[in-house]
Design an enzyme around this catalytic site. Structure first.
Site, PDB file in Angstrom:
ATOM      1  N   ASN A  25      41.800 -23.097  16.390  1.00  0.00           N
ATOM      2  CA  ASN A  25      40.877 -22.403  17.292  1.00  0.00           C
ATOM      3  C   ASN A  25      40.516 -21.047  16.718  1.00  0.00           C
ATOM      4  OD1 ASN A  25      43.817 -21.750  18.437  1.00  0.00           O
ATOM      5  ND2 ASN A  25      42.466 -20.049  18.978  1.00  0.00           N
ATOM      6  N   CYS A  26      39.333 -20.549  17.127  1.00  0.00           N
ATOM      7  CA  CYS A  26      38.954 -19.180  16.799  1.00  0.00           C
ATOM      8  C   CYS A  26      39.036 -18.376  18.085  1.00  0.00           C
ATOM      9  CB  CYS A  26      37.560 -19.128  16.177  1.00  0.00           C
ATOM     10  SG  CYS A  26      36.252 -19.799  17.233  1.00  0.00           S
ATOM     11  N   ALA A  27      38.224 -17.340  18.216  1.00  0.00           N
ATOM     12  CA  ALA A  27      38.334 -16.470  19.386  1.00  0.00           C
ATOM     13  C   ALA A  27      37.911 -17.156  20.676  1.00  0.00           C
ATOM     14  CB  ALA A  27      37.499 -15.206  19.174  1.00  0.00           C
ATOM     15  N   ARG A  29      36.508 -20.797  20.591  1.00  0.00           N
ATOM     16  CA  ARG A  29      36.238 -22.229  20.451  1.00  0.00           C
ATOM     17  C   ARG A  29      37.459 -23.008  19.962  1.00  0.00           C
ATOM     18  NH1 ARG A  29      30.145 -22.707  17.933  1.00  0.00           N
ATOM     19  NH2 ARG A  29      29.303 -20.810  18.822  1.00  0.00           N
TER      20      ARG A  29
END
Length: 618
Positions: A25-27, A29
């Site tokens: 995951n990113c910030a 998504r």
């Protein structure tokens, strides 16, 4: 829905944990690659409470959740054993594959870089309030922050190995070799070093990016070779030993210096742009960030950003422009919320505006701005103006993070005016976008009795249509007409580019769907832009991702500016060859100025011949 329940629902809709090839995951998504993509139900995922949106971008499925995404990701990992693999049954284009590699390598290390940068920002604030830089507290926190950057090669080694498919612990060992104190002493001493008569270039690999990625790329092939030649009884120790003995010298002698040189070139070009034309890149980023995010191309800048962080301690390539762009998305959404008379749309736009100001732009982008071309243009103009100011003032971002009002500390550094100028650039972008959207971008269609309805009904849909504004668009190709929602591309399926219909072609001939002008024939020939005599702007897009063919298998029979009659031959393409190359040949036919019309009434799915009605523009 809590984190556990949302994770459980998502896991069911992607085909279970055993179907996940990669998960991170990113910030905002959740990002995953799937082994069997036929098992995912993307439409149902979009309808889940707690999911802001979902799409397939750059060969990867992305589920937009917001700042709680890490909690959902953790819950998914707890629910089943995920056997991560670099393989997927879906063939992606080369560009998509490259973007997927960048995303998978750099996304996992962003939290560490963000933490390091934020600690640096806190130290700057503490110094402003009187902390002594010589104090032990400052020194300890400073080297804690530095560790996030100095050991970047080790972190990238692990994520690269997980993505590219080799032993992650051997990769980490390679990162340790590059940073070993004995080697760094050699670098500091500066005396010539040779290995078996070959010169070892003395390079400081601390905080480097490119060398370790090249090293892991080589390790993938060497490890496979070592696995093949190692006898089973001794493979346990012979395979890893051979891998390191082969890879380490090649990296120290060839790939490491090469990667360092590439990084130096990137840093030099970045420095040149920042010093000579500091306004250019932030202005372009501010203007075109929505399109970069929409296509997934923003991932291509990650190596540049990481190199800039490790070299200078900040970056001015994407951060300033993306901050302004996000604020402009919020401004446009708020303006639309004020102007629209649709209560449901007003609520949706208001909510999207708030999240965009906080840095999460997907609800505003997909729900508001991309639906209206003039609103999107207003966002781009506002973003460009704010980015121009940010560039002139030398605004930089000191660490990674989703740019928005809540993450302004990532713009706090040694220059106390940096964050002030960042705020001013946001204000410029917000005001320009809001004014342009109000007076130019958004004009809600009036439907209440303004259009006289014909008592007759459309032959395909049975709907009544306006007598004075009924424009029939004819099919440009023989085949089977299908709804856009069934096209295997998010941009068309969600009607982001405009409304219309698609045709699964039976042959490779594209003809003019009306009398009008050829506005453009793309260089790659897979897209034709037309304008009818009534003003309908139409895009005929031949195939999905066929831009990657670079014009191969396409033959254009018209040029920009040509006038055509309905039925004239526009383009020929080799349907069989394109499909054999792994591409879909479905032909979306899109009204790109949809916002200028009352409605687009599509016909029923089924067989269609070139020249027969496809849909009606009102």
């Amino acid at each position: 829905m809590n984190h556990y329940e949302l994770a459980k629902e998502i896991l069911v809709l992607v085909g279970g944990s055993e179907n996940i090839a990669q998960l991170n995951n990113c910030a905002t998504r959740l990002r995953m690659n799937l082994k069997d993509e036929s098992k995912i139900d993307l439409n149902k995922i979009k309808e889940l409470k707690g999911v802001l949106g979902a799409a397939k971008k750059s060969g990867q499925y992305q589920i937009i959740i917001g700042t709680d995404v890490s909690n959902v990701c953790d819950e998914i990992r707890k629910m089943g054993q995920i056997t991560e693999s670099s393989e997927s049954n879906q063939k992606n284009g080369k560009l998509d594959a490259l973007m997927d590699i960048f995303a998978s390598i750099f996304t996992p290390v962003i939290p560490a870089i963000t933490a390091a940068g934020m600690i640096k920002a806190i130290l700057v604030i503490c110094v402003l309030f009187g902390m002594n830089k010589e104090s032990q507290v400052y020194t300890i926190f400073n080297f804690i922050a530095d560790a996030g950057f100095y050991f970047l090669p080790v972190m990238l080694a692990f994520s690269s190995a997980k993505k590219l498919g080799c032993n992650p612990y051997l990769a980490v060992m390679m990162g340790g070799i590059l940073l070993h104190p004995s080697f760094t002493k050699m670098v500091s001493a500066g005396d010539p070093v040779f290995f078996l008569g070959l010169p070892v270039k003395l390079v400081n690999y601390g905080s480097s990016v490119i060398p370790i990625i090249l090293a892991v790329w080589l390790m993938v092939y060497v490890e496979r070779f070592a696995d093949k030649i190692s006898p089973k009884p001794v493979k346990f120790f012979m395979k890893p030993t051979l891998t390191i003995l082969i890879v380490a010298p090649i990296v120290l002698i060839v790939l490491g210096p090469l990667g360092s040189y590439v990084g130096t070139v990137i840093a030099t070009v970045t420095d040149f742009l920042n010093s000579r034309v500091s306004w250019l890149v932030p202005m372009l980023m501010g203007a075109f960030m929505p399109l970069l995010v929409l296509t997934g191309m923003h991932w291509s800048f990650l190596p540049i950003l990481m190199t800039s962080y490790s070299t200078y301690g900040y970056e001015a390539v994407m951060g300033p422009g993306s901050l302004v762009s996000n604020i402009c998305q919020g401004a446009a959404a708020f303006c639309v919320a004020l102007k629209t008379k649709d209560r449901q749309f007003k609520q949706q736009a208001s909510s999207a505006g708030i999240t965009a100001l906080m840095g999460i732009t997907e609800p505003a982008m997909y729900g508001v701005t991309i639906k209206y071309r003039k609103v999107l243009l207003s966002v781009m103009l506002g973003g460009g103006a704010g980015g121009f100011y940010a560039g002139l003032m030398g605004v930089v971002r000191y660490t990674s993070g989703t740019p928005g009002l809540l993450s302004l500390p990532i713009f706090i550094g040694d220059n106390p005016m940096n964050v002030i100028h960042a705020l001013i650039s946001c204000l410029i972008g917000f005001c320009i976008t809001f004014v342009l959207t109000w007076f130019y971008g958004f004009n809600e269609p009036e439907t209440g009795g303004a259009v006289e309805l014909d008592k007759s009904k459309d032959t395909d849909t049975g709907k009544q249509v306006p007598k004075s504004k009924k424009i029939i668009i004819y099919s440009p190709v023989n085949g089977r007409k299908v709804k856009l929602s069934k096209v295997n591309d998010e941009t068309f399926a969600k009607e982001i580019a405009g409304k219309g219909m698609a045709v699964e072609p039976a042959d490779g001939r594209i003809t003019a769907p009306f009398d009008g002008e050829v506005v453009t024939v793309f260089r790659t020939k897979h897209v034709i832009g037309l304008r009818s005599s009534e003003g309908v702007e139409l895009m005929i897009h031949i195939g999905i991702d066929t831009v990657e063919l670079d014009g191969k298998y396409f033959t254009a029979h018209v040029e920009d500016g040509d006038m055509v009659k309905a039925g004239d031959l526009l383009m020929e393409f080799d349907k069989q060859a394109i499909e054999a190359a792994g591409y879909e040949t479905v032909v979306p036919v899109i009204v790109t100025n949809t916002g200028s019309y009352l409605d687009i009434i599509t016909s029923e799915e089924g067989a269609v011949e070139s020249g027969q009605p496809l849909f009606t523009v009102l």
